[in-house]
Write an enzyme that holds these catalytic residues in place. Structure first.
Site, short mmCIF file in Angstrom:
data_model
loop_
_atom_site.label_atom_id
_atom_site.label_comp_id
_atom_site.label_asym_id
_atom_site.label_seq_id
_atom_site.Cartn_x
_atom_site.Cartn_y
_atom_site.Cartn_z
N ASN A 50 1.20 -1.17 0.57
CA ASN A 50 -0.05 0.22 0.03
C ASN A 50 0.84 1.63 0.24
O ASN A 50 1.85 1.80 1.33
CB ASN A 50 -1.28 0.17 1.38
N ARG A 58 -2.94 -2.20 -2.75
CA ARG A 58 -3.94 -1.63 -2.50
C ARG A 58 -3.97 -0.42 -3.84
O ARG A 58 -3.19 0.28 -3.56
CB ARG A 58 -4.12 -1.33 -1.37
N HIS A 116 -13.23 1.79 1.52
CA HIS A 116 -13.29 1.11 2.12
C HIS A 116 -13.77 -0.19 2.43
O HIS A 116 -14.06 -0.99 2.62
CB HIS A 116 -13.88 1.58 3.76
N LEU A 122 -14.66 2.18 11.46
CA LEU A 122 -14.45 4.08 11.96
C LEU A 122 -12.92 3.36 12.55
O LEU A 122 -12.14 2.94 13.16
CB LEU A 122 -15.62 3.33 13.26
N GLY A 123 -11.72 4.55 10.97
CA GLY A 123 -10.40 4.69 12.17
C GLY A 123 -10.39 5.80 11.40
O GLY A 123 -11.09 6.69 12.18
N GLY A 163 -9.79 7.76 9.13
CA GLY A 163 -11.24 7.64 7.30
C GLY A 163 -12.40 6.15 7.67
O GLY A 163 -11.88 5.68 9.07
N ARG A 187 -11.20 14.55 7.84
CA ARG A 187 -12.26 15.22 6.79
C ARG A 187 -13.92 15.17 7.90
O ARG A 187 -14.05 14.81 7.88
CB ARG A 187 -11.96 13.48 5.74
N ASP A 193 -6.57 11.78 17.28
CA ASP A 193 -6.51 10.76 17.82
C ASP A 193 -8.15 10.52 18.82
O ASP A 193 -7.83 11.18 19.61
CB ASP A 193 -5.37 10.54 19.04
N GLU A 252 -13.05 -0.73 16.91
CA GLU A 252 -12.23 -2.49 17.72
C GLU A 252 -11.90 -2.12 18.25
O GLU A 252 -12.06 -2.87 19.06
CB GLU A 252 -11.34 -2.90 16.41
N GLU A 308 -7.71 -5.82 6.65
CA GLU A 308 -7.08 -5.13 4.80
C GLU A 308 -6.31 -6.69 3.76
O GLU A 308 -6.50 -6.47 3.03
CB GLU A 308 -7.37 -4.10 4.26
P1 ADP Z 1 -6.22 4.45 9.17
O1 ADP Z 1 -7.86 4.76 9.09
O2 ADP Z 1 -5.51 5.17 9.82
O3 ADP Z 1 -6.19 3.32 9.18
P2 ADP Z 1 -6.69 2.86 11.92
O4 ADP Z 1 -8.16 2.58 11.92
O5 ADP Z 1 -5.72 2.50 12.32
O6 ADP Z 1 -7.08 4.28 11.55
O7 ADP Z 1 -7.62 4.12 13.09
C1 ADP Z 1 -6.39 4.90 13.59
C2 ADP Z 1 -8.36 5.35 15.17
O8 ADP Z 1 -8.21 4.32 16.23
C3 ADP Z 1 -7.26 6.75 15.69
O9 ADP Z 1 -8.07 8.17 16.15
C4 ADP Z 1 -7.00 5.84 17.41
O10 ADP Z 1 -6.75 7.03 17.90
C5 ADP Z 1 -8.20 4.94 17.13
N1 ADP Z 1 -7.66 4.08 18.46
C6 ADP Z 1 -6.74 3.26 18.24
N2 ADP Z 1 -6.69 2.45 19.52
C7 ADP Z 1 -7.74 3.18 20.32
C8 ADP Z 1 -8.72 2.71 21.87
N3 ADP Z 1 -7.96 1.70 22.47
N4 ADP Z 1 -9.86 3.74 21.75
C9 ADP Z 1 -9.89 5.36 21.52
N5 ADP Z 1 -9.94 4.95 20.03
C10 ADP Z 1 -8.81 3.88 19.24
#
Ligand code: ADP
Length: 403
Positions: free
Chosen positions: A7, A93, A182, A211-212, A214, A243, A284, A335, A386
């Site tokens: 990626n 990807r 996604h 929910l990440g 993105g 975003r 974050d 997650e 993924e």
């Molecule tokens: P990306 O879209 O960059 O792949 P990820 O799927 O890794 O991102 O998600 C990143 C987000 O997940 C960040 O906002 C991070 O704060 C959040 N995150 C990771 N662990 C936790 C947690 N234990 N509690 C709350 N949010 C979390």
């Protein structure tokens, strides 16, 4: 044999190496600062006992080709990929596959040209993906490579969903429509959910929430995507890390007139200075929850907005899908954050959505149910993968092409 999944970003290469046929992940790495004097590779390598060993290498990397060279030499030394002939394939990807790519494609000159033609639709993503494809093809000329598209899973959106209510010439002439992104993650967790529920993949009805940083939601009926929150670009839909997600389309013209901002500046602001970061200065979710708990009103507002937007999409997709077997949370926030899951699902009892708070807080493993016993809609927390899905689709595409 092995398969590598890559990626590529403009100055980075994220990769994983899997063994065939069981797709055991042997190494996962990130090469960063390509183009600078302090290029850096960090890799986790599986040891014989199944635990992982961390390693890192710092070296100037002029371009992605040198990045791939470093990846190859580190993995050669570690006996993970002894030489290029051990690679069954490389899967890339690619963010935007437009209307053309409904499934993965084995890469040749024509496919490269087609991905290039899609750059106007994905100017922030496809150029880096192409850079990676071209560098990997140059560094591994004898290895078959495939492109796996983030848009492909959403090719089943019906016309009344994918069209915007704008002049139809915009679709005909400029390909303006909802594509959705996604897709690899929504597809992977849909299949995992079906397995967990003991249902045929083509019979499962779900709302999947990735929910990440993105974030996107998908309505899945009979295993197929029938609506999704991202649109022409990944900017539409949920509130994300940086975003905006949904805004009034007239906001753009208003702001351009009021501030003199150019279209490019506005696009940059809506993509990288908005969302959670725009509201509270942080993107974050862990820090935001922490600050909200300490009484920071901006962080609390950002968290409220994030959860409310997800809840609103769940309501809409309950109406779209009809009978919903399960709501699926995935991605870094989905997650890991019991707080977000609890707030998103709160007050949805009338829709059959009921969280068991103890299960919500203690859940672990690759698939976990966090719904109350007997609740009509299951709530599943599923770790997305993924890279594994891209590896699987790459192998399938190469075999299907008879290569
Ligand atoms: P990306 O879209 O960059 O792949 P990820 O799927 O890794 O991102 O998600 C990143 C987000 O997940 C960040 O906002 C991070 O704060 C959040 N995150 C990771 N662990 C936790 C947690 N234990 N509690 C709350 N949010 C979390």
């Amino acid at each position: 044999m092995k398969v590598a999944v890559v990626n590529c970003g403009s100055s980075s290469i994220k990769y994983e190496v899997f063994s065939l046929p069981d797709l055991v992940m042997l190494a996962a790495g990130l090469i960063e600062k390509i183009g600078g004097s302090e290029g850096c590779l960090r890799q986790r390598k599986r040891k014989a006992d199944g635990t992982f060993e961390e390693q890192s290498h710092v070296k100037p990397l002029a371009d992605h080709h040198e990045g791939f060279e470093l990846m190859a030499s580190v993995n050669r030394e570690d006996r993970i990929i002894k030489d290029d002939s051990e690679l069954f394939g490389i899967g890339h990807r690619v963010v935007h596959g437009g209307e053309m790519f409904r499934e993965p494609a084995v890469i040749d000159h024509e496919i490269v040209a087609a991905i290039r033609r899609l750059i106007p639709l994905a100017p922030l993503h496809n150029p880096s993906n192409l850079l990676g494809i071209e560098a990997a093809r140059a560094r591994f000329p004898g290895v078959t490579q495939a492109a796996v598209f983030d848009t492909a899973f959403h090719h089943t959106l019906p016309p009344h969903v994918f069209h915007y209510a704008v002049p139809s010439a915009w679709y005909a002439d400029y390909h303006v429509r909802k594509y959705g992104f996604h897709g690899t993650s929504h597809f992977y967790v849909s299949r995992e959910a079906a397995k967990h529920l003991g249902k045929e993949p083509e019979k499962v009805n779900l709302i999947t929430l990735h929910l990440g940083n993105g974030a996107s939601a998908a309505a899945v009926r009979g295993g197929a995507s029938v609506d999704t929150s991202m649109g022409l670009t990944p900017l539409e839909g949920l509130v994300m890390g940086t975003r905006s997600g949904d805004v009034d389309p007239a906001l753009h013209f208003y702001l351009m007139r009021q501030t003199g901002m150019s279209a490019d500046e506005l696009e940059k602001s809506l993509n990288s200075q908005s969302g959670l970061k725009g509201v509270c200065g942080l993107n974050d979710m862990r820090e935001i929850i922490d600050q909200a708990e300490r009484g920071d009103t901006h962080a609390a507002l950002a968290l409220d907005m994030f959860c409310y937007r997800v809840k609103k999409y769940i309501g809409a997709y309950m109406a779209v899908v009809g009978r919903v077997d399960a709501l699926v949370f995935t991605g870094g926030i989905g997650e890991n954050s019991a707080t977000v899951r609890s707030r998103v699902c709160g007050g949805l009892k009338h829709m059959g959505i009921l969280v068991d708070e103890e299960r919500n807080v203690t859940c672990s493993g690759s698939v976990a149910g966090i719904h109350e016993e007997g609740a009509p809609v299951k709530i599943l927390v599923i770790k997305t993968d993924e890279e594994r899905e891209i590896a699987r689709q790459t192998i399938h595409a190469i075999k299907k092409a008879g290569l």
